[in-house]
Design a protein around this motif. Structure first.
Motif, PDB file in Angstrom:
ATOM      1  N   ASP A   1      -1.850   5.537   7.575  1.00 17.09           N
ATOM      2  CA  ASP A   1      -2.246   4.136   7.784  1.00 17.09           C
ATOM      3  C   ASP A   1      -3.610   4.059   8.446  1.00 17.09           C
ATOM      4  OD1 ASP A   1      -0.127   2.469   6.789  1.00 17.09           O
ATOM      5  OD2 ASP A   1       1.129   3.265   8.388  1.00 17.09           O
TER       6      ASP A   1
ATOM      7  N   HIS B   1       0.946   6.190   1.322  1.00 14.79           N
ATOM      8  CA  HIS B   1       1.997   7.062   1.857  1.00 14.79           C
ATOM      9  C   HIS B   1       2.635   7.904   0.753  1.00 14.79           C
ATOM     10  CE1 HIS B   1       1.533   4.922   5.571  1.00 14.79           C
ATOM     11  NE2 HIS B   1       1.859   3.782   5.021  1.00 14.79           N
TER      12      HIS B   1
ATOM     13  N   HIS C   1       0.805  -1.233   0.000  1.00 14.70           N
ATOM     14  CA  HIS C   1       0.000   0.000   0.000  1.00 14.70           C
ATOM     15  C   HIS C   1       0.834   1.278   0.000  1.00 14.70           C
ATOM     16  CE1 HIS C   1       0.842  -0.457   4.354  1.00 14.70           C
ATOM     17  NE2 HIS C   1       0.765   0.853   4.388  1.00 14.70           N
TER      18      HIS C   1
END
Ligand code: FES
Ligand SMILES: [Fe+2]
Length: 361
Positions: free
Chosen positions: A301, A182, A177
């Protein structure tokens, strides 16, 4: 390979989702936040926990409800030896033994020796306080060891994710991810996605199961290390059930150790702790910046995991693919094994074997 070969039902979360591993250590708080002769209240696995530090500096933990009428003991007075309930003054020592019931005449029951507050195991190491709220205390191994860089972390931050433990753990360990969640100048961009192959090995630390991403050169697109260590280190990552990740990175000259530990507060809230140790003099000057970057990263997150939580509320069919989701499969597989071993009163066996995994990130 067809789709069903890539995703087999028994490797997903069926049956164990939402269950807690009770006989395990959970991160409670940084040690420096607990002063001698003080107590704090925490909720861990839905249990009220009083965590205290006695006059000698020892950490202890009790169920934070008075055996008399349920008042929070942590709201009472602690003199460094005994906790006094604020309602009727019953007193308890740090092992939970009752030492005084002021309202009782000598001939009446109960007397202090008839009463006990439940004590939990507490462990302080490397500047962290861990609590074990399970009933099977004798089987508890030691709390997680961090490759040590002194006993005082450089940085601790924590954040509550409004989701259950499984979602937080699996969401944080997900390797694919980064470029999407990010995405930022300091981190990774979509254009930097490339194929990676990492080797993994099973871990068994005194009966605590997990796995390790073996030592390897850190990713070229990981700018955080450049910020912290001023170069591209070798790194090794260890996962310990149920919710501990330890990252150890070294350039030979400088070392960084990161501990990420998720603590289920209750079924809908998980506190994520991130503790950082390093020996880089310059990084200590940059601490406020590093704190900000790490906080933003964790918050990214958190938001990603909550979007998944909101989708999963509709109970859609999902899949855990190979190899990108293999660590999520391992998490559920180990969870099933630990629960089965507990039920059968046997030592858990690590079902993971050494292998390499390939994904693009
Ligand atoms: S409720 Fe604690 S002493 Fe009565
Ligand atoms: Fe992430």
């Amino acid at each position: 390979m067809n789709l069903s070969e890539q995703t087999s039902a028994e490797e997903t979360d069926r049956g164990v989702a939402g269950q807690w591993l009770r006989n395990a250590w959970y991160y409670a708080m940084p040690a420096h936040n607990l002063k001698p002769r003080s107590t704090v209240h925490r909720t861990i696995l839905g249990e009220p926990v009083l965590i205290g530090r006695d006059a000698a500096g020892e950490v202890f933990a009790l169920r934070d409800t008075c055996p008399h009428r349920g008042t929070l003991l942590s709201r009472g007075v602690f003199d460094g030896h005994e906790v006094e309930c604020p309602y009727h003054g019953w007193r308890f020592d740090t092992a939970g033994r009752c030492t005084a019931i002021p309202s009782q005449a000598a001939h009446q029951r109960p007397q202090p020796s008839d009463v006990r507050a439940e004590a939990f195991l507490a462990d302080e190491r490397h500047g962290n306080i861990w609590i074990h709220v399970g009933r099977n205390r004798t089987a508890a191994g030691p709390a997680p060891e961090v490759p040590i860089l002194g006993d005082r972390p450089q940085l601790h931050l924590s954040m509550v994710f409004e989701c259950d433990l499984d979602l937080a753990v699996v969401g944080l360990m997900d390797p694919a991810h980064g470029a999407f969640v990010h995405r930022s100048a300091l981190w990774r961009s979509k254009a930097s996605i490339h194929e990676k192959t990492k080797s993994f090995s099973p871990v068994d630390r005194d009966g605590t199961l997990g796995w390790r991403m073996d030592r390897h050169a850190a990713s070229r697109n990981s700018r955080a290390y450049q910020l912290l260590l001023g170069g591209r280190p070798e790194t090794e990552i260890t996962y310990l059930m149920p919710s501990v990740r330890i990252e150890h990175a070294t350039t030979g000259r400088y070392t960084y150790c990161g501990l990420t530990a998720c603590t289920p507060l209750d079924a809908k809230r998980t506190e994520v702790h991130h503790v950082m140790y390093w020996d880089v003099p310059l990084a200590s000057l940059l601490k406020p910046l590093i704190r900000r970057v790490a906080w933003n990263f964790l918050d990214q997150d958190r938001r990603a995991v909550l979007m998944m939580r909101d989708g999963l509320a509709f109970d859609p069919p999902t899949m855990l693919i190979r190899d990108a989701d293999t660590q999520a499969r391992w998490y559920f597989r180990l969870k099933r094994e630990v629960l089965a071993a507990e039920a059968a009163n046997r030592r858990p066996q690590n079902p993971i074997t050494s292998m390499t995994l390939t994904w693009r990130s």
